[in-house]
Design a protein around this motif. Structure first.
Motif, PDB file in Angstrom:
ATOM      1  N   TYR A 152       0.839  -1.192   0.000  1.00 44.66           N
ATOM      2  CA  TYR A 152       0.000   0.000   0.000  1.00 44.66           C
ATOM      3  C   TYR A 152       0.879   1.248   0.000  1.00 44.66           C
ATOM      4  O   TYR A 152       1.906   1.293   0.694  1.00 44.66           O
ATOM      5  CB  TYR A 152      -0.901   0.037   1.241  1.00 44.66           C
ATOM      6  CG  TYR A 152      -1.805  -1.155   1.387  1.00 44.66           C
ATOM      7  CD1 TYR A 152      -3.097  -1.148   0.857  1.00 44.66           C
ATOM      8  CD2 TYR A 152      -1.378  -2.300   2.062  1.00 44.66           C
ATOM      9  CE1 TYR A 152      -3.934  -2.250   0.995  1.00 44.66           C
ATOM     10  CE2 TYR A 152      -2.203  -3.403   2.200  1.00 44.66           C
ATOM     11  CZ  TYR A 152      -3.474  -3.370   1.667  1.00 44.66           C
ATOM     12  OH  TYR A 152      -4.289  -4.458   1.802  1.00 44.66           O
TER      13      TYR A 152
ATOM     14  N   PHE B 287      -0.517   7.276   2.492  1.00 43.27           N
ATOM     15  CA  PHE B 287      -0.734   8.718   2.355  1.00 43.27           C
ATOM     16  C   PHE B 287      -1.306   9.332   3.629  1.00 43.27           C
ATOM     17  O   PHE B 287      -1.899  10.401   3.595  1.00 43.27           O
ATOM     18  CB  PHE B 287      -1.650   9.006   1.162  1.00 43.27           C
ATOM     19  CG  PHE B 287      -0.905   9.479  -0.058  1.00 43.27           C
ATOM     20  CD1 PHE B 287       0.231   8.812  -0.489  1.00 43.27           C
ATOM     21  CD2 PHE B 287      -1.325  10.584  -0.779  1.00 43.27           C
ATOM     22  CE1 PHE B 287       0.940   9.241  -1.600  1.00 43.27           C
ATOM     23  CE2 PHE B 287      -0.629  11.025  -1.893  1.00 43.27           C
ATOM     24  CZ  PHE B 287       0.498  10.354  -2.303  1.00 43.27           C
TER      25      PHE B 287
ATOM     26  N   CYS C 262     -10.393   3.145  -2.485  1.00 35.84           N
ATOM     27  CA  CYS C 262      -9.003   3.608  -2.591  1.00 35.84           C
ATOM     28  C   CYS C 262      -8.046   2.612  -1.944  1.00 35.84           C
ATOM     29  O   CYS C 262      -6.986   2.294  -2.506  1.00 35.84           O
ATOM     30  CB  CYS C 262      -8.850   4.979  -1.931  1.00 35.84           C
ATOM     31  SG  CYS C 262      -9.620   6.342  -2.831  1.00 35.84           S
TER      32      CYS C 262
ATOM     33  N   LEU D 193      -4.121   2.458  -1.982  1.00 37.46           N
ATOM     34  CA  LEU D 193      -3.849   3.802  -1.460  1.00 37.46           C
ATOM     35  C   LEU D 193      -4.516   3.968  -0.102  1.00 37.46           C
ATOM     36  O   LEU D 193      -5.733   3.796   0.028  1.00 37.46           O
ATOM     37  CB  LEU D 193      -4.371   4.867  -2.422  1.00 37.46           C
ATOM     38  CG  LEU D 193      -4.207   6.323  -1.979  1.00 37.46           C
ATOM     39  CD1 LEU D 193      -2.723   6.717  -1.933  1.00 37.46           C
ATOM     40  CD2 LEU D 193      -4.979   7.257  -2.906  1.00 37.46           C
TER      41      LEU D 193
ATOM     42  N   GLU E 297       4.458   8.657  -7.626  1.00 38.03           N
ATOM     43  CA  GLU E 297       3.531   8.176  -6.601  1.00 38.03           C
ATOM     44  C   GLU E 297       2.375   9.148  -6.395  1.00 38.03           C
ATOM     45  O   GLU E 297       1.239   8.731  -6.133  1.00 38.03           O
ATOM     46  CB  GLU E 297       4.299   7.929  -5.304  1.00 38.03           C
ATOM     47  CG  GLU E 297       5.226   6.732  -5.413  1.00 38.03           C
ATOM     48  CD  GLU E 297       6.473   6.815  -4.553  1.00 38.03           C
ATOM     49  OE1 GLU E 297       7.309   5.901  -4.651  1.00 38.03           O
ATOM     50  OE2 GLU E 297       6.613   7.794  -3.787  1.00 38.03           O
TER      51      GLU E 297
ATOM     52  N   ALA F 291      -1.638   8.290  -6.824  1.00 34.19           N
ATOM     53  CA  ALA F 291      -2.663   8.622  -5.832  1.00 34.19           C
ATOM     54  C   ALA F 291      -3.817   9.392  -6.467  1.00 34.19           C
ATOM     55  O   ALA F 291      -4.992   9.112  -6.181  1.00 34.19           O
ATOM     56  CB  ALA F 291      -2.045   9.436  -4.697  1.00 34.19           C
TER      57      ALA F 291
END
Length: 503
Positions: free
Chosen positions: A93, A96, A450, A455, A479, A483
């Protein structure tokens, strides 16, 4: 004619992949190819601990039922490397959310890990009654990054503890008791700081705590009563219109009047202080009108109070333009608190103030000045500088913020995109005209989607209606693109379900 039909079908599919808003009810096209995850040259170790169901049972039996988890099937994480996380089955993963805006330089950053391992073999713990070079060297290094007179450093273990200490200092130094904080603020969850925290889900139902703390209106230019398209310090402004002129924000003046009203009605004539995050984190990356904090700080000082900047989430270069969030407002606090990214997830926090204020209170903490904390903290500062992470936050954060803003132009349920550097909020709404929060069940579906594409996003806002983006500061442009593509794909699918009446 057949060739023309095939060409049109191919173009329609391509359009659908690129722009979910193109989908119309009755269309049979529903083609979604998950975005391709960027490569990673790290291979996690094999998971050999207890099985998933046993972990769930332990959680049920031995953890507080009040501590919730993300996702219907909570992630069982096993290993991390820089901006990547791996679960117990080896799935990868892109992180974020950084463990709630905590992992600043990257999971298991090699420089930080090596420094910690060396110190673990020398000395884990002493106490403040002894000297140790590691913590003294760190204090000197950290102090050099702060403006005069902010040079006296108190070591603590968490953000809540740091803010606890700052509250005591403010009251001891000023001789007053009332402390003001914004609605929507999060400054901790201890018995003292719960009075500063003004997010309903964190308030205890039956226990009175945090006495002599008063709230004031959060100057939120998207959700508040005033604000528009020229009000905040961000590359992306709210879609609300305003008639402000350059250098003169009418919303700021109106919010300052509300702040004055709090001073006139809710607190004594002399107060102890005012707490503010340079950008509100838990409330969904809320930014204030330009110039607000400077005026508010002066009003507080006129009442005998001190001004405290809570840099727990905004400090250490995350905002890109400045190392500290308060610098972006052109202000100088009397006290600064910091935690989370200070040690990349190791339990460490700090209160910094002037020599004059420091003399007013003499705290003691057995773990303050821990040698391991000093070594890790120093390694984090070195990594930020040597890896150019503040500059990366500015470059990649600005790039991503502008790309995310296009989602707002495309999808009616994206109400606001805001932030600075690698601290970004995407506020979801039922529609842009009403600005009513997107219902939790819809937020959950997008959030899950997501995650399924690799993500991990955070959540925030009073109604959990804002996606919070705060990755480790080492992320790359590739990256960031991934996203944005994941979010676009998730929103496209969600709009399809809405149009089909499946929500």
């Amino acid at each position: 004619m057949a060739l023309l039909k095939i060409s049109f079908l191919q173009m329609s599919k391509r359009c659908l992949l690129q722009c979910g808003a193109c989908w119309k009810p009755g269309s049979k096209l529903s083609v979604h190819t998950p975005p391709k995850m960027p490569p990673c040259d790290f291979t996690p170790e094999r998971y050999e601990s207890q099985p998933y169901n046993q972990i769930l049972e332990i959680r049920k039996q031995n953890f507080s039922p009040m501590v919730s988890t993300y996702f219907q099937k909570p992630l069982l994480l096993h290993q991390g490397y820089m901006q990547w996380l791996f679960d117990y089955e080896g799935r990868r993963y892109l992180d974020f959310f950084s463990g709630i805006v905590t992992v600043s330089v990257g999971h298991c950053h090699p420089k930080v890990t090596t420094a910690a391992q060396k110190q673990l073999g020398r000395l884990w713990h002493s106490s403040p009654v002894f000297l140790h070079s590691a913590i003294h060297e760190y204090a000197e290094k950290l102090g050099a990054l702060l403006p005069d007179p902010l040079k006296v450093i108190f070591f603590t273990n968490s953000g809540s503890e740091a803010n606890d200490l700052a509250m005591l200092m403010a009251r001891s130094y000023s001789g007053n008791v009332d402390i003001i904080s914004f609605r929507g603020a999060y400054h901790g969850h201890s018995p003292y700081t719960i009075g500063l925290t003004n997010v309903g889900t964190y308030k205890p139902r039956r226990i009175a705590s945090g006495s002599s703390c008063q709230t004031t209106m959060c100057p939120d230019v998207f959700r508040g009563p005033w604000g528009g398209s020229q009000c905040r310090d961000s590359l992306v402004q709210t879609i609300r219109k305003c008639d402000c002129t350059p250098g003169c924000c009418k919303a700021n003046s109106q919010y300052i009047e509300e702040f004055k009203n709090t001073l006139h009605t809710a607190v004594a004539k002399e107060i102890a202080g005012f707490f503010a995050e340079p950008i509100q984190g838990v409330n969904g990356v809320v930014q204030y009108p330009k110039g607000f904090l400077k005026e508010a700080f002066q009003l507080v000082r006129d009442r005998g109070g001190v001004c405290i900047a809570d840099e727990v989430q905004t400090g250490f270069g995350r905002l890109g333009t400045h190392f500290w969030g308060f610098q972006s407002h052109g202000i100088l606090p009397d006290i600064v608190t910091m935690a989370k990214g200070i040690a990349n997830g190791f339990p460490m926090s700090v209160v910094v103030t002037s020599p004059e204020i420091a003399k007013s209170f003499n705290p003691f903490n057995t773990f303050a000045g821990n040698p391991l904390a000093g070594v890790i903290g120093s390694a984090v500062l070195d990594a930020i500088k040597e890896d150019g992470l503040q500059e990366n936050s500015q470059e990649i954060g600005s790039y991503m913020l502008l790309k995310l803003a296009k989602l707002r132009d495309e999808f009616e349920i994206v109400g606001d995109v805001r932030g600075k550097g690698l601290m970004i909020g995407i506020e979801m709404v039922q529609n842009q005209d009403s600005r009513q929060p997107l219902p939790p069940e819809e937020m959950n579906l997008i959030h899950e989607d997501c995650k399924d594409m690799g993500l991990i996003l955070g959540r925030g806002g009073l109604f959990s209606q804002t996606f919070r983006i705060a990755p480790p500061m080492c992320i790359t442009k590739e990256e960031a693109d991934f996203a944005v593509e994941v979010l676009h794909s998730a929103l496209s699918r969600h709009m399809e379900k809405r149009a089909k009446g499946k929500l």
